[in-house]
Design an enzyme around this catalytic site. Structure first.
Site, PDB file in Angstrom:
ATOM      1  N   HIS A 186       0.905   0.611  -1.030  1.00 62.66           N
ATOM      2  CA  HIS A 186       2.130   0.771  -0.288  1.00 62.66           C
ATOM      3  C   HIS A 186       1.834   0.789   1.346  1.00 62.66           C
ATOM      4  O   HIS A 186       2.684   0.384   1.829  1.00 62.66           O
ATOM      5  CB  HIS A 186       2.724   2.232  -0.454  1.00 62.66           C
ATOM      6  CG  HIS A 186       3.447   2.479  -1.808  1.00 62.66           C
ATOM      7  ND1 HIS A 186       2.898   2.246  -3.103  1.00 62.66           N
ATOM      8  CD2 HIS A 186       4.766   2.656  -1.837  1.00 62.66           C
ATOM      9  CE1 HIS A 186       3.940   2.512  -3.840  1.00 62.66           C
ATOM     10  NE2 HIS A 186       5.115   2.729  -3.233  1.00 62.66           N
ATOM     11  N   CYS A 202      -4.394   2.064  -0.173  1.00 63.10           N
ATOM     12  CA  CYS A 202      -3.350   2.344  -1.130  1.00 63.10           C
ATOM     13  C   CYS A 202      -2.151   1.105  -0.826  1.00 63.10           C
ATOM     14  O   CYS A 202      -2.162   0.716   0.354  1.00 63.10           O
ATOM     15  CB  CYS A 202      -2.383   3.569  -0.944  1.00 63.10           C
ATOM     16  SG  CYS A 202      -0.885   3.775  -1.510  1.00 63.10           S
ATOM     17  N   CYS A 241      -3.334  -1.411  -7.789  1.00 63.51           N
ATOM     18  CA  CYS A 241      -3.151  -0.042  -7.428  1.00 63.51           C
ATOM     19  C   CYS A 241      -4.443   0.511  -7.073  1.00 63.51           C
ATOM     20  O   CYS A 241      -5.492   0.574  -7.920  1.00 63.51           O
ATOM     21  CB  CYS A 241      -2.584   0.633  -8.755  1.00 63.51           C
ATOM     22  SG  CYS A 241      -2.409   2.292  -8.518  1.00 63.51           S
ATOM     23  N   ASP A 279       0.569  -2.331 -11.080  1.00 59.89           N
ATOM     24  CA  ASP A 279       0.656  -1.296 -10.102  1.00 59.89           C
ATOM     25  C   ASP A 279       1.356  -0.041 -10.713  1.00 59.89           C
ATOM     26  O   ASP A 279       2.177  -0.394 -11.521  1.00 59.89           O
ATOM     27  CB  ASP A 279       1.183  -1.995  -8.738  1.00 59.89           C
ATOM     28  CG  ASP A 279       1.147  -0.702  -7.497  1.00 59.89           C
ATOM     29  OD1 ASP A 279       0.237   0.258  -7.768  1.00 59.89           O
ATOM     30  OD2 ASP A 279       2.029  -0.631  -6.577  1.00 59.89           O
ATOM     31  N   SER A 280       1.293   1.120 -10.286  1.00 61.69           N
ATOM     32  CA  SER A 280       2.265   2.091 -10.577  1.00 61.69           C
ATOM     33  C   SER A 280       3.566   1.840  -9.875  1.00 61.69           C
ATOM     34  O   SER A 280       4.482   2.539 -10.504  1.00 61.69           O
ATOM     35  CB  SER A 280       1.450   3.460  -9.835  1.00 61.69           C
ATOM     36  OG  SER A 280       1.444   3.437  -8.408  1.00 61.69           O
TER      37      SER A 280
HETATM   38  N1  DGL Z   1      -0.028   2.111  -6.104  1.00 65.45           N
HETATM   39  C1  DGL Z   1      -0.540   3.524  -5.575  1.00 65.45           C
HETATM   40  C2  DGL Z   1      -1.985   3.191  -4.874  1.00 65.45           C
HETATM   41  O1  DGL Z   1      -2.422   2.131  -4.537  1.00 65.45           O
HETATM   42  C3  DGL Z   1       0.193   4.263  -4.684  1.00 65.45           C
HETATM   43  C4  DGL Z   1       1.288   4.901  -5.527  1.00 65.45           C
HETATM   44  C5  DGL Z   1       1.055   6.000  -6.378  1.00 65.45           C
HETATM   45  O2  DGL Z   1       0.704   7.138  -6.100  1.00 65.45           O
HETATM   46  O3  DGL Z   1       1.344   5.724  -7.625  1.00 65.45           O
HETATM   47  O4  DGL Z   1      -2.720   4.134  -4.808  1.00 65.45           O
END
Ligand code: DGL
Length: 280
Positions: A194, A192, A77, A13-14
């Site tokens: 998050h 997303c 992600c 993930d980011s």
């Molecule tokens: N993990 C990213 C997603 O699921 C959200 C956070 C980001 O913008 O890097 O889209």
């Protein structure tokens, strides 16, 4: 089955939102070794271009496969899944699973009206990856970028009046757009990783809004089910619960924050997090 027969599964993930997907995978693969990478130094991906997201995600995928021996990759992600899945598949030689198709599949299974809402980052929305995945399943989707939500979750404001108000405004706008286009949505996809942490606030906001009755969909469980099918032909019963999965976490920055907030996403302590440098 012994640990040596189990695959090493890389989860990327980011940031650390992808730990919600890892949580779902742990239930299904108690014997597996997991390596999780959060590219926290370069977060957010959601406000960046396809080219940059693809470069970051491909480097991260190579770290998990080449340096950590991952034999299967889950891109936990939405932004990287929406914009960089092809680039990741070109960069590695192992099977790669993203979260968009599993998310759209649950939307299909959930929606009776055939109309769904999607909230996600800017980059994910502008890629229209969810709209395309929904359309191939006969669903109509309206997507909305909610760029303020990731920073609010990162701040730990998952149960805060400001977050509740921001959510209310986003949802009202989304529902007004759906009404203007003549849609009758009955499902909301959290596009997303998050956002599952905001699920109670989101469900509350929906209950208070014109969209009461809309079901909230999180792709984590469906992604883990798809991984089970791909890795074990769907045999979800083969996991021996006596085993504790082995988890190694890596981050490119903010290790302390990863440890502190990551446990909320994973539902248990994340343990040691190793700092790594993937370059610029
Ligand atoms: N993990 C990213 C997603 O699921 C959200 C956070 C980001 O913008 O890097 O889209």
């Amino acid at each position: 089955m012994s640990r040596s027969d189990s695959p090493t599964i890389g989860v990327f993930d980011s940031g650390f939102g992808g730990l919600t997907v890892l949580h779902a995978l742990l239930q299904r693969f108690p014997q597996a070794r997991f390596v999780f990478l959060g590219d926290t130094a370069r977060l957010p991906y959601g406000s960046k271009s396809r080219r940059t997201i693809a470069r970051y995600a491909a480097q991260s995928a190579q770290f998990l496969t080449r340096e950590q021996g991952a034999e299967f990759l889950v891109i936990a992600c939405n932004t990287a899944s929406a914009l960089a899945l092809d680039a990741i598949r070109e960069a590695v030689t192992v099977p790669v699973l993203g979260v968009i198709e599993p998310g759209a599949a649950v939307a299909r299974a959930t929606s009776k009206t055939g109309d769904v809402l999607v909230i996600a980052t800017d980059a994910t929305v502008h890629s229209h990856a969810y709209a395309a995945a929904c359309e191939t399943r006969g669903l109509r989707a309206i997507e909305k970028a909610c760029p303020l939500l990731v920073p609010l979750v990162e701040e730990g404001w998952t149960n805060h009046p400001v977050t509740a108000e921001v959510l209310r405004i986003y949802l009202d706008e989304l529902l007004a757009q759906a009404a203007a286009e003549g849609l009758k949505p009955d499902a909301l996809v959290l596009g997303c990783t998050h956002y599952p942490l905001l699920r109670p606030l989101i469900e509350h906001a929906i209950a208070q809004s014109a969209g009461a009755g809309i079901r909230v969909i999180d792709s984590a469980e469906s992604t883990a089910d798809t991984a089970t099918k791909l890795l074990r032909g769907g045999d979800s019963a083969s996991g021996d619960r006596a085993w504790a999965p082995e988890i190694r976490c890596f981050a490119t920055d903010s290790v302390e924050k990863f440890q502190r907030l990551g446990s909320k996403f994973l539902g248990r302590p994340v343990g040691d997090v190793q700092l790594i440098d993937l370059g610029g």
